[in-house]
Design a protein around this motif. Structure first.
Motif, PDB file in Angstrom:
ATOM      1  N   GLN A 263      18.197 -19.818  17.906  1.00  0.00           N
ATOM      2  CA  GLN A 263      18.666 -18.481  17.560  1.00  0.00           C
ATOM      3  C   GLN A 263      19.231 -17.725  18.751  1.00  0.00           C
ATOM      4  N   ILE A 264      19.146 -18.298  19.936  1.00  0.00           N
ATOM      5  CA  ILE A 264      19.609 -17.612  21.127  1.00  0.00           C
ATOM      6  C   ILE A 264      21.048 -17.130  20.946  1.00  0.00           C
ATOM      7  N   SER A 265      21.319 -15.905  21.385  1.00  0.00           N
ATOM      8  CA  SER A 265      22.617 -15.231  21.246  1.00  0.00           C
ATOM      9  C   SER A 265      22.925 -14.798  19.816  1.00  0.00           C
ATOM     10  N   SER A 266      21.919 -14.794  18.934  1.00  0.00           N
ATOM     11  CA  SER A 266      22.143 -14.383  17.547  1.00  0.00           C
ATOM     12  C   SER A 266      22.866 -13.028  17.481  1.00  0.00           C
ATOM     13  N   PRO A 267      23.802 -12.884  16.522  1.00  0.00           N
ATOM     14  CA  PRO A 267      24.170 -13.856  15.488  1.00  0.00           C
ATOM     15  C   PRO A 267      25.252 -14.842  15.906  1.00  0.00           C
ATOM     16  N   GLU A 268      25.676 -14.779  17.171  1.00  0.00           N
ATOM     17  CA  GLU A 268      26.667 -15.747  17.643  1.00  0.00           C
ATOM     18  C   GLU A 268      25.919 -16.958  18.183  1.00  0.00           C
ATOM     19  N   ASP A 269      25.210 -17.615  17.271  1.00  0.00           N
ATOM     20  CA  ASP A 269      24.280 -18.678  17.629  1.00  0.00           C
ATOM     21  C   ASP A 269      24.805 -20.041  17.197  1.00  0.00           C
ATOM     22  N   VAL A 270      23.951 -21.042  17.319  1.00  0.00           N
ATOM     23  CA  VAL A 270      24.343 -22.418  17.005  1.00  0.00           C
ATOM     24  C   VAL A 270      24.736 -22.583  15.545  1.00  0.00           C
ATOM     25  N   CYS A 271      23.947 -22.043  14.629  1.00  0.00           N
ATOM     26  CA  CYS A 271      24.249 -22.229  13.213  1.00  0.00           C
ATOM     27  C   CYS A 271      25.586 -21.592  12.855  1.00  0.00           C
ATOM     28  N   HIS A 272      25.784 -20.347  13.257  1.00  0.00           N
ATOM     29  CA  HIS A 272      26.997 -19.624  12.881  1.00  0.00           C
ATOM     30  C   HIS A 272      28.240 -20.110  13.616  1.00  0.00           C
ATOM     31  N   ARG A 273      28.104 -20.439  14.889  1.00  0.00           N
ATOM     32  CA  ARG A 273      29.295 -20.789  15.663  1.00  0.00           C
ATOM     33  C   ARG A 273      29.520 -22.296  15.766  1.00  0.00           C
ATOM     34  N   GLN A 274      28.487 -23.037  16.166  1.00  0.00           N
ATOM     35  CA  GLN A 274      28.684 -24.482  16.333  1.00  0.00           C
ATOM     36  C   GLN A 274      28.926 -25.186  15.006  1.00  0.00           C
ATOM     37  N   PHE A 275      28.139 -24.797  13.969  1.00  0.00           N
ATOM     38  CA  PHE A 275      28.265 -25.454  12.667  1.00  0.00           C
ATOM     39  C   PHE A 275      29.039 -24.616  11.646  1.00  0.00           C
ATOM     40  N   GLY A 276      29.367 -23.387  11.985  1.00  0.00           N
ATOM     41  CA  GLY A 276      30.132 -22.543  11.067  1.00  0.00           C
ATOM     42  C   GLY A 276      29.406 -22.326   9.752  1.00  0.00           C
ATOM     43  N   ALA A 277      28.097 -22.198   9.815  1.00  0.00           N
ATOM     44  CA  ALA A 277      27.289 -22.093   8.596  1.00  0.00           C
ATOM     45  C   ALA A 277      26.363 -20.890   8.655  1.00  0.00           C
ATOM     46  N   ARG A 278      25.947 -20.462   7.498  1.00  0.00           N
ATOM     47  CA  ARG A 278      24.941 -19.407   7.422  1.00  0.00           C
ATOM     48  C   ARG A 278      23.561 -20.019   7.642  1.00  0.00           C
ATOM     49  N   THR A 279      22.642 -19.201   8.104  1.00  0.00           N
ATOM     50  CA  THR A 279      21.252 -19.654   8.123  1.00  0.00           C
ATOM     51  C   THR A 279      20.696 -19.467   6.714  1.00  0.00           C
ATOM     52  N   ALA A 280      20.069 -20.503   6.192  1.00  0.00           N
ATOM     53  CA  ALA A 280      19.430 -20.368   4.879  1.00  0.00           C
ATOM     54  C   ALA A 280      18.312 -19.347   4.987  1.00  0.00           C
ATOM     55  N   PHE A 281      17.581 -19.437   6.100  1.00  0.00           N
ATOM     56  CA  PHE A 281      16.580 -18.416   6.414  1.00  0.00           C
ATOM     57  C   PHE A 281      16.219 -18.505   7.888  1.00  0.00           C
ATOM     58  N   LYS A 282      15.549 -17.465   8.349  1.00  0.00           N
ATOM     59  CA  LYS A 282      15.137 -17.367   9.749  1.00  0.00           C
ATOM     60  C   LYS A 282      13.674 -16.940   9.783  1.00  0.00           C
ATOM     61  N   LEU A 283      12.889 -17.577  10.679  1.00  0.00           N
ATOM     62  CA  LEU A 283      11.511 -17.144  10.893  1.00  0.00           C
ATOM     63  C   LEU A 283      11.527 -16.041  11.938  1.00  0.00           C
ATOM     64  N   VAL A 284      11.031 -14.868  11.560  1.00  0.00           N
ATOM     65  CA  VAL A 284      11.023 -13.721  12.462  1.00  0.00           C
ATOM     66  C   VAL A 284       9.586 -13.272  12.711  1.00  0.00           C
ATOM     67  N   TRP A 285       9.235 -13.136  13.988  1.00  0.00           N
ATOM     68  CA  TRP A 285       7.947 -12.559  14.364  1.00  0.00           C
ATOM     69  C   TRP A 285       8.186 -11.074  14.582  1.00  0.00           C
ATOM     70  N   CYS A 286       7.899 -10.288  13.571  1.00  0.00           N
ATOM     71  CA  CYS A 286       8.265  -8.873  13.570  1.00  0.00           C
ATOM     72  C   CYS A 286       7.708  -8.115  14.762  1.00  0.00           C
ATOM     73  N   ARG A 287       8.632  -7.598  15.565  1.00  0.00           N
ATOM     74  CA  ARG A 287       8.314  -6.798  16.743  1.00  0.00           C
ATOM     75  C   ARG A 287       7.340  -7.508  17.694  1.00  0.00           C
ATOM     76  N   GLY A 288       7.373  -8.834  17.656  1.00  0.00           N
ATOM     77  CA  GLY A 288       6.554  -9.637  18.561  1.00  0.00           C
ATOM     78  C   GLY A 288       5.092  -9.711  18.197  1.00  0.00           C
ATOM     79  N   THR A 289       4.746  -9.213  17.006  1.00  0.00           N
ATOM     80  CA  THR A 289       3.344  -9.235  16.579  1.00  0.00           C
ATOM     81  C   THR A 289       3.050 -10.557  15.871  1.00  0.00           C
ATOM     82  N   GLY A 290       1.848 -10.662  15.325  1.00  0.00           N
ATOM     83  CA  GLY A 290       1.475 -11.858  14.571  1.00  0.00           C
ATOM     84  C   GLY A 290       1.950 -11.806  13.139  1.00  0.00           C
ATOM     85  N   PHE A 291       2.709 -10.776  12.785  1.00  0.00           N
ATOM     86  CA  PHE A 291       3.226 -10.632  11.422  1.00  0.00           C
ATOM     87  C   PHE A 291       4.561 -11.359  11.340  1.00  0.00           C
ATOM     88  N   ALA A 292       4.650 -12.324  10.415  1.00  0.00           N
ATOM     89  CA  ALA A 292       5.851 -13.158  10.299  1.00  0.00           C
ATOM     90  C   ALA A 292       6.591 -12.886   9.001  1.00  0.00           C
TER      91      ALA A 292
END
Length: 319
Positions: A156-185
């Motif tokens: 996900q580095i450089s999101s949204p200009e990341d590997v999925c969007h730029r290298q593969f020209g595709a949308r992410t089906a989904f992304k795992l996000v650790w909300c505000r760095g907490t244990g809540f995902a």
């Protein structure tokens, strides 16, 4: 609308040719006019792709999102991670052991079969290896029954200009996000719609395994400090919705329970109605028994005879 400037078709042809003959294209220069075409053809949903997110394996992406909605994140982390890997359309095996396990490999990317062997030579995602060839891993680990194309847990580095969007020209089906760095995902689709959310548990350190709390903080920093302000606001809003929304729902439920309990109090005794209902008959029976016993005891005592000496207590006033 998707912009299709002159030269974009030629560029796609060059990229496809390089994908098929990668060893011959390592140092092939691309005409500056074609690079300009890419720069002009920026699509906000799929940065720097002349045809938008045309590299998305749509059927596969939809199946991944459907399965992501079924993943319970309120479970032990090792079970959660494997369920997320499977939802992405990937086999749980050695090559995917890093997937969703650190701060970076958290994007479920489903790409068309014509894009599986794309490299980073043309897309030049910041912070990534100059080649970043993943094709053989994608083919090996993807579950073919989930639809045409392949899947991978891209960086996900450089999101949204990341590997999925730029290298593969595709949308992410989904992304795992650790909300505000907490244990809540949360699992978010490419528009930051919430598919699932919760708080994974772990008996061995904090999740994810590769980095724990520090990895969560780094993962959130990538999104929160994104150069694309509109995408960053999407992610923040989604996390606010699930984090504070979940807290608000819990508070409302607790208040409702307290209110119901208050309304169910016996105004005379202060005891809950359930207590009165459950034990009221017992209390009545006990009181009746005590009255009966007292009555029987009193009736059993002999009455004093007229000749018997009766002791009385006199109230004497001393003058």
């Amino acid at each position: 609308p998707v912009l299709r400037p002159a030269g974009s078709v030629q560029l796609t042809a060059v990229q496809d040719s390089c994908a098929r003959t990668r060893s011959l294209c390592m140092n092939r220069p691309i005409a500056s006019s074609l690079l300009l075409a890419v720069a002009v053809a920026v699509n906000h949903d799929c940065p720097h792709q002349a045809n938008g997110c045309g590299g998305t394996a749509e059927e596969r992406a939809e199946e991944a999102r459907r399965r992501a909605r079924l993943v319970s994140l309120d479970a032990p982390w090792n079970e959660v991670r494997e369920a997320v890997v499977d939802a992405c359309g990937l086999q749980v095996q050695q090559s995917t052991s890093h997937c969703f396990q650190d701060f970076n490999h958290v994007d479920c990317c489903t790409m068309d079969s014509t894009r599986q062997h794309e490299t980073n030579e043309a897309s030049r995602v910041a912070g990534m290896h100059a080649v970043n060839y993943l094709g053989s891993h994608i083919v090996d680990a993807s579950i073919s029954e989930r639809g045409p194309g392949g899947s991978w847990c891209t960086c996900q580095i450089s999101s949204p200009e990341d590997v999925c969007h730029r290298q593969f020209g595709a949308r992410t089906a989904f992304k795992l996000v650790w909300c505000r760095g907490t244990g809540f995902a949360a699992l978010l689709d490419d528009y930051a719609n919430v598919l699932s959310h919760g708080k994974p548990t772990s008996a061995r350190g904090e999740p994810p395994a590769m980095g724990g709390a520090r990895a969560r903080e780094q993962s959130w920093r990538v999104l929160d400090e994104s150069k694309n302000a509109s995408w960053a606001s999407r992610w923040r809003a989604a996390c606010d919705e699930v984090q504070y929304g979940a807290k608000a729902e819990a508070a409302e439920a607790e208040a409702a329970v307290a209110l119901a309990a208050t309304r169910s109090m016996d105004t005379r005794t202060g005891a809950p109605v359930w207590f009165k209902t459950q034990y009221g008959d017992r209390r009545k029976a006990r009181d009746a028994s005590e009255r009966r016993t007292e009555s029987e005891r009193t009736s059993a005592e002999p009455e004093p005879s007229s000749g018997a000496r009766t002791e009385t207590t006199l109230c004497v006033t001393v003058m």
